[in-house]
Design a protein around this motif. Structure first.
Motif, mmCIF file in Angstrom:
data_model
loop_
_atom_site.group_PDB
_atom_site.id
_atom_site.type_symbol
_atom_site.label_atom_id
_atom_site.label_comp_id
_atom_site.label_asym_id
_atom_site.label_seq_id
_atom_site.Cartn_x
_atom_site.Cartn_y
_atom_site.Cartn_z
ATOM 1 N N SER A 243 0.817 -1.211 0.000
ATOM 2 C CA SER A 243 0.000 0.000 0.000
ATOM 3 C C SER A 243 0.852 1.262 0.000
ATOM 4 C CB SER A 243 -0.968 0.008 1.191
ATOM 5 O OG SER A 243 -0.343 0.433 2.383
ATOM 6 N N ASP A 244 2.093 1.179 0.450
ATOM 7 C CA ASP A 244 2.967 2.342 0.544
ATOM 8 C C ASP A 244 3.764 2.543 -0.739
ATOM 9 O OD1 ASP A 244 4.689 4.406 1.380
ATOM 10 O OD2 ASP A 244 6.158 2.937 2.123
ATOM 11 N N ALA A 245 3.342 3.497 -1.558
ATOM 12 C CA ALA A 245 4.059 3.772 -2.798
ATOM 13 C C ALA A 245 5.466 4.295 -2.543
ATOM 14 C CB ALA A 245 3.279 4.777 -3.644
ATOM 15 N N LEU A 270 -5.666 0.648 -5.493
ATOM 16 C CA LEU A 270 -5.598 1.309 -6.794
ATOM 17 C C LEU A 270 -6.873 2.071 -7.146
ATOM 18 C CD1 LEU A 270 -3.902 -1.566 -8.834
ATOM 19 C CD2 LEU A 270 -2.811 0.558 -8.083
ATOM 20 N N THR A 271 -7.956 1.838 -6.422
ATOM 21 C CA THR A 271 -9.245 2.400 -6.826
ATOM 22 C C THR A 271 -9.940 3.229 -5.752
ATOM 23 O OG1 THR A 271 -10.517 0.441 -6.151
ATOM 24 C CG2 THR A 271 -9.607 0.437 -8.382
ATOM 25 N N ILE A 272 -9.457 3.174 -4.521
ATOM 26 C CA ILE A 272 -10.100 3.884 -3.412
ATOM 27 C C ILE A 272 -9.052 4.783 -2.759
ATOM 28 C CG2 ILE A 272 -11.394 3.634 -1.251
ATOM 29 C CD1 ILE A 272 -12.131 0.776 -2.179
ATOM 30 N N ALA A 273 -9.466 5.946 -2.291
ATOM 31 C CA ALA A 273 -8.567 6.882 -1.616
ATOM 32 C C ALA A 273 -9.069 7.140 -0.201
ATOM 33 C CB ALA A 273 -8.470 8.189 -2.383
ATOM 34 N N ALA A 274 -8.113 7.340 0.705
ATOM 35 C CA ALA A 274 -8.456 7.572 2.106
ATOM 36 C C ALA A 274 -9.407 8.741 2.272
ATOM 37 C CB ALA A 274 -7.185 7.806 2.911
ATOM 38 N N GLU A 275 -9.221 9.783 1.462
ATOM 39 C CA GLU A 275 -10.049 10.981 1.590
ATOM 40 C C GLU A 275 -11.532 10.707 1.339
ATOM 41 O OE1 GLU A 275 -6.089 12.402 -0.274
ATOM 42 O OE2 GLU A 275 -7.331 10.594 -0.222
ATOM 43 N N ASP A 276 -11.844 9.605 0.669
ATOM 44 C CA ASP A 276 -13.228 9.314 0.301
ATOM 45 C C ASP A 276 -13.910 8.322 1.239
ATOM 46 O OD1 ASP A 276 -12.906 10.968 -1.925
ATOM 47 O OD2 ASP A 276 -12.113 9.308 -3.130
ATOM 48 N N PRO A 289 -3.235 -0.089 5.442
ATOM 49 C CA PRO A 289 -4.474 0.623 5.110
ATOM 50 C C PRO A 289 -4.496 1.209 3.714
ATOM 51 C CG PRO A 289 -3.058 2.015 6.441
ATOM 52 C CD PRO A 289 -2.370 0.683 6.352
ATOM 53 N N ILE A 290 -5.696 1.505 3.245
ATOM 54 C CA ILE A 290 -5.884 2.312 2.037
ATOM 55 C C ILE A 290 -5.379 3.720 2.343
ATOM 56 C CG2 ILE A 290 -7.618 3.327 0.508
ATOM 57 C CD1 ILE A 290 -9.345 0.778 1.149
ATOM 58 N N ARG A 291 -4.487 4.240 1.492
ATOM 59 C CA ARG A 291 -3.849 5.531 1.766
ATOM 60 C C ARG A 291 -4.412 6.622 0.844
ATOM 61 N NH1 ARG A 291 -0.185 4.072 5.532
ATOM 62 N NH2 ARG A 291 0.787 2.010 5.348
ATOM 63 N N GLU A 292 -3.760 7.765 0.838
ATOM 64 C CA GLU A 292 -4.285 8.946 0.170
ATOM 65 C C GLU A 292 -4.241 8.826 -1.354
ATOM 66 O OE1 GLU A 292 -2.476 9.965 4.141
ATOM 67 O OE2 GLU A 292 -1.812 8.853 2.364
ATOM 68 N N ALA A 293 -4.974 9.724 -2.022
ATOM 69 C CA ALA A 293 -5.051 9.712 -3.488
ATOM 70 C C ALA A 293 -3.689 9.901 -4.125
ATOM 71 C CB ALA A 293 -6.020 10.799 -3.961
ATOM 72 N N SER A 294 -2.832 10.739 -3.543
ATOM 73 C CA SER A 294 -1.501 10.943 -4.119
ATOM 74 C C SER A 294 -0.683 9.666 -4.068
ATOM 75 C CB SER A 294 -0.772 12.063 -3.372
ATOM 76 O OG SER A 294 -0.652 11.757 -1.986
ATOM 77 N N ASN A 295 -0.835 8.903 -2.997
ATOM 78 C CA ASN A 295 -0.170 7.596 -2.893
ATOM 79 C C ASN A 295 -0.712 6.639 -3.949
ATOM 80 O OD1 ASN A 295 1.441 5.606 -0.982
ATOM 81 N ND2 ASN A 295 -0.517 4.628 -1.402
ATOM 82 N N ARG A 296 -2.024 6.654 -4.143
ATOM 83 C CA ARG A 296 -2.653 5.804 -5.170
ATOM 84 C C ARG A 296 -2.073 6.106 -6.552
ATOM 85 N NH1 ARG A 296 -8.940 6.775 -5.989
ATOM 86 N NH2 ARG A 296 -8.056 8.784 -6.616
#
Length: 464
Positions: A243-245, A270-276, A289-296
């Motif tokens: 999960s950690d880019a 790849l499809t979900i962002a923490a902010e959402d 965990p699912i991380r932020e959009a920038s990480n995605r």
């Protein structure tokens, strides 16, 4: 002479590209690949419509079935039906969260006995490397597991303990000696921020607190340790569910140095962002965990440039009650994403929005996970390979409704998401096991026949 089947498609995924072809199947094996219009005497014909593509059966090297012991979470029948509906014809089952965990040959035999009468697709098995099994991995390797999973932080279940750094080193040495592979849940427990003891595990309903409790530094530290031990021992190692880019540069460098390292990520990263992620939506909880959009975005760079070898579901279901434990408290809810049936659809939806062609994604769903696990004859349409095939309607609208999925429990992070692309039909060894019929009420899944999946062994091949 046995009846032949010829499947004709204007777009067949062959050798990494799409081209017209007629795939000829006999006795469950691909025996020829012809031009799409070539005649085949005495053959039954299936036509793939022009708005769909013919793919090799997908491979998922990371699935938690949980049977026996926690079959109410997921079982082999429900999991393999969901797999077939998602185009997956081969998967490898994780050694937890079943009871007993697959850490001994006897436990593997129990797992196989549970799977054999219920599997609609082919199933292989990972073994477990836990503190109690170190020094005794060779018999389980000889029994046919595809490699050994370990955790570097607590797994969440008491019967599957994690390895400390000295035990990781010992496991790598043992893995190198038997030429197996170690697949690692890479989080450093020293860098996790656990809830205080007086909170009894509670973190609250806000996702931000949970995300902060499992920072990227924990993942990066553990991955660095795995790379160091793989370098020292020469063992094959695999990083699970990246999960950690921020760890991608270290992984790229290790691969460039010739270290025997592979890495996977998952559709949810790849499809979900923490902010959402809404407050209390514990269906989104997973570790790491699912991380932020920038990480995605940076994970997608790893997909496109080939650093990431596979996209796998990490299908880790539980009951609704466990996922909702604590009324949506992210510290108390069970962690794990249920998504075996919808992975390709979710990733393709995101890829096409990013301008990434389907043929760039498909190897990570087919030959990539097959190589990760050491599976032979899976993930490709080629002469001599089992006729595991699936038809994907690339533009088919697909609204995910948790209650309509074939997973045992109706809860998933993909609930109500509208996706593009849906599996229409799946063959296992040339036998149609799943198709979607369209009617007034919409698309309805239909299965044919009894469970005919085989249990696969790294040591001795497929066992019926």
């Amino acid at each position: 002479m046995p009846e032949r089947l010829v499947i004709r498609a204007g777009r067949s995924f062959l050798g990494g590209a799409f081209r017209p072809a007629a795939v000829v199947v006999e006795r469950g094996v691909v025996v020829d690949i012809l031009s799409v219009g070539d005649r085949v005497a005495g053959a039954k014909t299936a036509i793939v419509p022009d708005d769909a593509v013919l793919l090799p059966g997908l491979v998922d090297s990371h699935v938690h079935v949980n049977e026996p012991g926690r079959t109410e979470w997921e079982g082999f029948r429900s999991a393999t039906l969901a797999a077939a509906a998602g185009g997956v014809t081969t998967f490898v089952d994780m050694p937890l969260n079943s009871i007993p965990a697959t850490t001994t040959p006897a436990a593997l035999a129990v797992k196989k006995a549970a799977a054999q009468p219920s599997a609609f697709v082919d199933v292989g098995f990972w073994g477990g490397a836990v503190p109690e099994s170190l020094g005794m991995l060779a018999p389980l390797h000889a029994a046919g597991v595809y490699g050994f999973k370990c955790f570097l932080a607590p797994s969440g279940v008491d019967e599957f303990g994690h390895l400390d750094r000295s035990q990781l080193a010992a496991a790598m040495e043992e893995i190198a000696a038997i030429d197996s592979r170690l697949i690692v849940h890479a989080e450093d427990p020293a860098l996790l921020h656990e809830p205080p003891a007086h909170a009894a595990g509670a973190l609250g309903r806000g996702y931000e607190a949970f995300l902060a409790s499992r920072p990227p530094a924990s993942e990066a530290s553990a991955i660095d340790a795995v790379i160091a031990e793989a370098r020292r021992t020469g063992a094959r190692a695999h990083i699970l569910h990246l999960s950690d880019a921020g760890s991608l540069p270290a992984i790229r460098a290790a691969k460039a140095d010739g270290i025997r390292l592979t890495v996977e990520t998952c559709p949810h990263y790849l499809t979900i962002a923490a902010e959402d992620i809404p407050d209390g939506a514990s269906e989104f909880k997973c570790c790491p965990p699912i991380r932020e959009a920038s990480n995605r975005d940076r994970l997608w760079e790893g997909v496109v440039d080939g650093t990431i070898d596979a996209i796998v579901s990490d299908h880790s279901p539980s009951t609704v009650d466990l996922k909702r434990s604590g009324g949506g408290d992210f510290g108390l809810a069970w962690g794990g994403i249920a998504g075996l049936q919808v992975g390709l659809s979710a990733v393709w939806t995101e890829a096409r929005m990013r301008g990434i062609p389907l043929e760039s994604v498909l190897p990570l769903y087919t030959t990539g996970p097959a190589r990760v696990a050491g599976l032979t004859g899976a993930g490709a349409i080629e002469v001599g390979a089992p006729a595991h095939l699936t038809v994907f309607g690339v533009d088919d609208p697909f609204r995910v409704e948790a209650a309509e999925l074939l997973h045992r429990n109706p809860i998933t992070a993909y609930d109500h998401r509208v996706l593009s692309g849906r599996i229409r039909r799946t063959w296992l060894r040339g036998r149609a096991i799943y198709n979607v019929t369209e009617g007034a009420a919409g698309a309805a899944p239909r299965f044919r026949g009894k469970p005919k999946g085989r249990l696969l062994s790294a040591a001795v091949g497929a066992v019926s």
